[in-house]
Design a protein around this motif. Structure first.
Motif, PDB file in Angstrom:
ATOM      1  N   ALA A 188      38.148 -15.433  11.263  1.00 10.20           N
ATOM      2  CA  ALA A 188      38.859 -15.522  10.003  1.00 10.20           C
ATOM      3  C   ALA A 188      38.851 -14.229   9.213  1.00 10.20           C
ATOM      4  O   ALA A 188      39.631 -14.054   8.303  1.00 10.20           O
ATOM      5  CB  ALA A 188      38.256 -16.638   9.143  1.00 10.20           C
ATOM      6  N   LYS A 189      37.971 -13.332   9.531  1.00  8.84           N
ATOM      7  CA  LYS A 189      37.860 -12.106   8.737  1.00  8.84           C
ATOM      8  C   LYS A 189      38.884 -11.092   9.219  1.00  8.84           C
ATOM      9  O   LYS A 189      38.577 -10.073   9.821  1.00  8.84           O
ATOM     10  CB  LYS A 189      36.443 -11.547   8.841  1.00  8.84           C
ATOM     11  CG  LYS A 189      35.395 -12.492   8.271  1.00  8.84           C
ATOM     12  CD  LYS A 189      34.024 -11.891   8.352  1.00  8.84           C
ATOM     13  CE  LYS A 189      32.973 -12.829   7.764  1.00  8.84           C
ATOM     14  NZ  LYS A 189      31.619 -12.271   7.858  1.00  8.84           N
ATOM     15  N   THR A 190      40.146 -11.404   8.913  1.00 10.36           N
ATOM     16  CA  THR A 190      41.237 -10.576   9.440  1.00 10.36           C
ATOM     17  C   THR A 190      41.233  -9.184   8.847  1.00 10.36           C
ATOM     18  O   THR A 190      41.765  -8.251   9.458  1.00 10.36           O
ATOM     19  CB  THR A 190      42.581 -11.243   9.131  1.00 10.36           C
ATOM     20  OG1 THR A 190      42.709 -11.414   7.732  1.00 10.36           O
ATOM     21  CG2 THR A 190      42.686 -12.571   9.826  1.00 10.36           C
ATOM     22  N   THR A 191      40.722  -9.047   7.642  1.00  9.32           N
ATOM     23  CA  THR A 191      40.772  -7.734   7.003  1.00  9.32           C
ATOM     24  C   THR A 191      39.727  -6.783   7.555  1.00  9.32           C
ATOM     25  O   THR A 191      39.736  -5.610   7.228  1.00  9.32           O
ATOM     26  CB  THR A 191      40.547  -7.889   5.490  1.00  9.32           C
ATOM     27  OG1 THR A 191      39.299  -8.534   5.259  1.00  9.32           O
ATOM     28  CG2 THR A 191      41.654  -8.717   4.878  1.00  9.32           C
ATOM     29  N   ASN A 228      48.189 -28.501   5.897  1.00 11.01           N
ATOM     30  CA  ASN A 228      49.294 -28.836   6.800  1.00 11.01           C
ATOM     31  C   ASN A 228      50.635 -28.722   6.067  1.00 11.01           C
ATOM     32  O   ASN A 228      51.631 -28.266   6.646  1.00 11.01           O
ATOM     33  CB  ASN A 228      49.124 -30.239   7.360  1.00 11.01           C
ATOM     34  CG  ASN A 228      47.969 -30.320   8.350  1.00 11.01           C
ATOM     35  OD1 ASN A 228      47.508 -29.291   8.854  1.00 11.01           O
ATOM     36  ND2 ASN A 228      47.500 -31.527   8.628  1.00 11.01           N
ATOM     37  N   ARG A 229      50.664 -29.124   4.820  1.00  8.89           N
ATOM     38  CA  ARG A 229      51.888 -28.983   4.025  1.00  8.89           C
ATOM     39  C   ARG A 229      52.243 -27.506   3.865  1.00  8.89           C
ATOM     40  O   ARG A 229      53.418 -27.122   3.935  1.00  8.89           O
ATOM     41  CB  ARG A 229      51.709 -29.624   2.646  1.00  8.89           C
ATOM     42  CG  ARG A 229      51.841 -31.151   2.637  1.00  8.89           C
ATOM     43  CD  ARG A 229      51.734 -31.674   1.190  1.00  8.89           C
ATOM     44  NE  ARG A 229      52.762 -31.084   0.344  1.00  8.89           N
ATOM     45  CZ  ARG A 229      54.024 -31.512   0.281  1.00  8.89           C
ATOM     46  NH1 ARG A 229      54.407 -32.552   1.021  1.00  8.89           N
ATOM     47  NH2 ARG A 229      54.890 -30.932  -0.528  1.00  8.89           N
ATOM     48  N   ALA A 230      51.208 -26.668   3.646  1.00 12.69           N
ATOM     49  CA  ALA A 230      51.448 -25.225   3.488  1.00 12.69           C
ATOM     50  C   ALA A 230      52.045 -24.638   4.775  1.00 12.69           C
ATOM     51  O   ALA A 230      52.934 -23.782   4.719  1.00 12.69           O
ATOM     52  CB  ALA A 230      50.144 -24.509   3.142  1.00 12.69           C
ATOM     53  N   GLY A 270      42.440 -19.527   3.226  1.00 12.37           N
ATOM     54  CA  GLY A 270      41.132 -19.719   2.607  1.00 12.37           C
ATOM     55  C   GLY A 270      40.633 -21.145   2.645  1.00 12.37           C
ATOM     56  O   GLY A 270      39.439 -21.391   2.442  1.00 12.37           O
ATOM     57  N   HIS A 271      41.529 -22.098   2.906  1.00 14.66           N
ATOM     58  CA  HIS A 271      41.128 -23.511   2.912  1.00 14.66           C
ATOM     59  C   HIS A 271      41.326 -24.165   4.268  1.00 14.66           C
ATOM     60  O   HIS A 271      41.109 -25.376   4.402  1.00 14.66           O
ATOM     61  CB  HIS A 271      41.955 -24.285   1.868  1.00 14.66           C
ATOM     62  CG  HIS A 271      41.929 -23.671   0.507  1.00 14.66           C
ATOM     63  ND1 HIS A 271      40.831 -23.758  -0.335  1.00 14.66           N
ATOM     64  CD2 HIS A 271      42.856 -22.918  -0.155  1.00 14.66           C
ATOM     65  CE1 HIS A 271      41.093 -23.117  -1.466  1.00 14.66           C
ATOM     66  NE2 HIS A 271      42.318 -22.585  -1.381  1.00 14.66           N
ATOM     67  N   ALA A 272      41.737 -23.378   5.254  1.00 16.72           N
ATOM     68  CA  ALA A 272      42.091 -23.959   6.554  1.00 16.72           C
ATOM     69  C   ALA A 272      40.861 -24.115   7.441  1.00 16.72           C
ATOM     70  O   ALA A 272      39.878 -23.375   7.315  1.00 16.72           O
ATOM     71  CB  ALA A 272      43.121 -23.072   7.259  1.00 16.72           C
ATOM     72  N   ASP A 273      40.941 -25.108   8.339  1.00 20.41           N
ATOM     73  CA  ASP A 273      39.900 -25.227   9.349  1.00 20.41           C
ATOM     74  C   ASP A 273      40.284 -24.339  10.541  1.00 20.41           C
ATOM     75  O   ASP A 273      41.304 -23.649  10.523  1.00 20.41           O
ATOM     76  CB  ASP A 273      39.700 -26.691   9.764  1.00 20.41           C
ATOM     77  CG  ASP A 273      40.987 -27.314  10.316  1.00 20.41           C
ATOM     78  OD1 ASP A 273      41.844 -26.565  10.838  1.00 20.41           O
ATOM     79  OD2 ASP A 273      41.138 -28.547  10.223  1.00 20.41           O
TER      80      ASP A 273
END
Length: 547
Positions: free
Chosen positions: A29-32, A200-202, A227-230
Motif C-alpha cells: 500500500a505504500k505507493t509513495t 466498492n461504491r468508490a 486509505g480505507h480499502a482492504d
C-alpha cells in the motif's frame, strides 16, 4: 473507453462479485515509497515464486474441501459457494463443477430458488471469464431478480456489467457495440444504486468517471478510497489508477500502478487477471523485451491453467508482437555475442602472436645477452691478462731499472777499484818494489771481497724486488726440503740459483757462469730441489717464474 480500460474494469467488477474470496493477502500500500523499478524487481521475484504461491493457494482450497466432507445442508452449500468463489478466477472448470454441486443440494435448502438464481448468475460469470459471452448473456436474460433480494440483485448487476462490457470490447462491432456500451453504463449505474460498501461504491464511481472522461475526479476518488480499502480492493483501485494514468497519457504512473496491480493479482494466487499482460505490453513499448516476454509467458500460462479464453485471446493478440521483438532481441544478443566472441578470439590470437614474437625476441635477447656475457668475460680475461702483463712489464721495468742502476753503480765501483789497484801497482813498479808487487799480483783477496760484495748487492736487490720469494719458493717444496738462508745471509746458493731463474735466466751455463760454479753443480742443485717439490717437474718450473 478503450478496450484495455473496459476490459480491466469488467474484470474488477467481476472480482468485486467474488469479494468474499477466502484467501487473505497483504497488498503493498505504500505507493509513495517505492519506485517502478523496485516494484518490477519485486514482481520478478514473485513470478519466480509463483509455484510456491500456487501451492499455498491449493493447500487452502484443500482445507475447504476437507471441511466440506464433514458438512451437510446449508453449511455444505456455503462451503461450496466459497470454493466456487476461490476457483472462479483460479480454475474456471472447477468453479462450474462446484456450481453443479450446489444445484444438486438446493432441494435440501430453504433458499432453493434463490440459490438456483445465484448459480445461474455465477455460471454466467464463469462463462464470461471463459469467453462464452453469448451463453453468459442468455443466462442473464433468462434470470430475474426481485428488488427484495438486495445482495442477489447487486451480484446480478455486477455480472451483467462485466459480461456486457466484455461483449462490447471483444464480441461486437458497430451499432451492436454501442448498444452493449449503453447496457454496461446502465448496469454500472444500477450497481451504484444498490451498493452499500463505501470503497466498492468508490471503485464503481471512479469507473463511471473514467468512462465519462472526468479523469481528475476519478483519480481523486481512487486515491481517497485507498486509505480505507482492504487488500482486495487495493488491487482494483491500482488497476483503475493505471487506466486513469493511461488515459491521461502519464506513462510513468501507468507503469507504476500496473506493477502494483500485477503484484496484487499474483500475490493473491489468482490465475485470471489482466494487469500483468498490460504491463508486458507497456514494457515492450519501452524496450524491455526480456522482462516483457517473461511476463507474457506467465500471463499465458495462468490463462491456460484457468481455462480463461478471454485472457488467452488477449495474450494471443500481443504474443506475436512481443515474441517477434523477443526473437529480434535474442538475435541481436546472439549477433553481439558473436561479435564479442570473434573480437575476443581476435584479441586472443593477436595476444598469442604477440607472445610468440615476444618470446622470440626474448630468446634473441637471451642469446645476445649470453653472447655479450661471454664477450664481457673474454674482455675481462683479456683485461686481466693485460693487467697481468702490465704488472709483469711493470715488474720487468722495475727489475731493469733496479739492476741497470746497480749495474752502473757496480761498474763504476769496479772502475774505481781497478784504477786504485793500478795506481798501487804503478807506485810499486816505480819504486821497483818487485817483491811486494808480486805479492799483490798473487793475492786473490781483492777478487774474493769484490765477489762477495757483488752477491750481497744481487741478493739485496732481488729481495727488495721480490720480498715474498723465499716463502713462495718454500711453499713449492716438501717441508723437509725447504731452504732457509743463514742468519748473516740474505740468499744462499740454492735460493740464488732459483732467483736467477725467477729473473728469466733459465740456462744452466749462464747460471754457472754468473755464480762461478760448474754446470754439473748447477744441474745437481736444480734436480735435487725439483725432485723434492710438491708439484711435477713442468709445473714446478712454471711456478718458479711466478714466485
Amino acid at each position: 473507453m478503450s478496450v484495455v480500460s473496459s476490459g480491466i474494469i469488467s474484470l474488477l467488477l467481476s472480482c468485486l462479485i467474488l469479494g468474499g474470496l477466502f484467501y487473505p493477502v497483504t497488498i503493498f500500500a505504500k505507493t509513495t515509497v517505492e519506485n517502478s523499478e523496485g516494484l518490477l524487481k519485486r514482481l520478478d521475484r514473485t513470478i519466480e515464486e509463483k509455484t510456491s504461491l500456487r501451492l499455498r493457494y491449493l493447500n487452502n482450497l484443500q482445507q475447504l474441501k476437507s471441511k466440506a466432507v464433514e458438512q451437510k445442508g446449508e453449511k455444505l452449500i456455503e462451503t461450496y459457494q466459497q470454493l466456487f468463489r476461490a476457483y472462479a478466477h483460479f480454475q474456471s472448470d472447477s468453479a462450474l463443477a462446484y456450481l453443479d454441486l450446489i444445484e444438486e443440494n438446493v432441494k435440501d435448502s430453504k433458499r432453493g430458488f434463490e440459490l438456483l438464481q445465484w448459480t445461474r448468475i455465477g455460471r454466467a460469470e464463469v462463462y464470461g471469464i471463459m469467453g462464452l459471452y453469448r451463453s453468459a448473456a442468455n443466462l442473464l436474460e433468462n434470470t430475474s431478480v426481485s428488488a427484495d433480494q438486495a445482495s442477489l440483485q447487486l451480484y446480478y448487476y455486477q455480472v451483467a456489467r462485466s459480461v456486457y462490457g466484455w461483449m462490447a470490447d471483444y464480441g461486437e462491432v458497430g451499432e451492436n457495440r454501442k448498444v452493449l456500451q449503453q447496457l454496461t453504463a446502465s448496469y454500472r449505474d444500477s450497481i451504484l444504486q444498490v451498493e452499500t460498501n463505501p470503497t466498492n461504491r468508490a471503485i464503481v464511481q471512479a469507473d463511471k468517471l473514467l468512462n465519462e472522461g472526468n479523469l481528475q475526479n476519478a483519480r481523486e476518488v481512487c486515491l481517497r478510497a485507498l486509505g480505507h480499502a482492504d487488500s482486495l480492493q487495493h488491487a482494483y483501485l491500482y488497476a483503475l489508477l493505471a487506466d486513469i494514468a493511461e488515459a491521461s497519457n502519464n506513462h510513468d504512473d501507468y507503469l507504476y500502478y500496473l506493477c502494483l496491480a500485477a503484484l496484487s493479482d499474483l500475490e493473491r494466487g489468482v490465475t485470471e487477471y489482466r494487469a500483468l499482460l498490460e504491463l508486458a505490453v507497456e514494457l515492450s513499448n519501452r524496450g524491455e523485451i526480456s522482462r516483457s516476454y517473461n511476463y507474457l509467458l506467465c500471463s499465458m500460462d495462468d490463462a491456460n491453467f484457468c481455462k480463461a479464453r478471454l485472457r488467452s485471446f488477449e495474450a494471443s493478440n500481443v504474443f506475436p508482437i512481443i515474441n517477434r521483438a523477443h526473437k529480434e532481441q535474442l538475435q541481436m544478443r546472439q549477433t553481439i555475442t558473436f561479435v564479442i566472441v570473434a573480437f575476443t578470439l581476435l584479441i586472443v590470437l593477436l595476444l598469442l602472436i604477440f607472445i610468440v614474437l615476444l618470446r622470440k625476441k626474448m630468446r634473441d635477447l637471451s642469446y645476445a645477452r649470453r653472447e655479450l656475457t661471454e664477450a664481457l668475460a673474454a674482455v675481462r680475461e683479456v683485461n686481466a691478462a693485460l693487467l697481468e702483463t702490465n704488472a709483469k712489464l711493470s715488474t720487468t721495468d722495475k727489475i731493469k731499472e733496479t739492476y741497470i742502476a746497480r749495474y752502473l753503480q757496480r761498474c763504476r765501483g769496479y772502475i774505481d777499484t781497478l784504477d786504485e789497484y793500478r795506481r798501487e801497482l804503478l807506485k810499486l813498479s816505480k819504486t821497483k818494489n818487485y817483491v811486494q808487487l808480486m805479492e799483490k799480483l798473487h793475492n786473490a783477496e781483492l777478487l774474493t771481497k769484490e765477489e762477495q760484495a757483488f752477491y750481497a748487492d744481487f741478493d739485496e736487490a732481488f729481495v727488495t724486488l721480490f720480498p715474498q720469494f723465499i716463502d713462495n719458493f718454500n711453499a713449492l717444496l716438501l717441508p723437509e726440503a725447504q731452504v732457509h738462508p743463514k742468519r748473516d745471509e740474505i740468499l744462499n746458493t740454492e735460493l740464488r740459483i732459483f732467483a736467477l731463474i725467477r729473473l728469466g735466466v733459465t740456462d744452466s751455463n749462464r747460471i754457472a757462469h754468473f755464480l762461478n760454479y760448474s754446470v754439473p753443480t748447477i744441474y745437481s742443485y736444480r734436480s735435487r730441489l725439483r725432485n723434492k717439490s710438491v708439484l711435477d717437474k713442468n709445473a714446478f718450473d712454471q711456478a718458479i717464474l711466478t714466485c
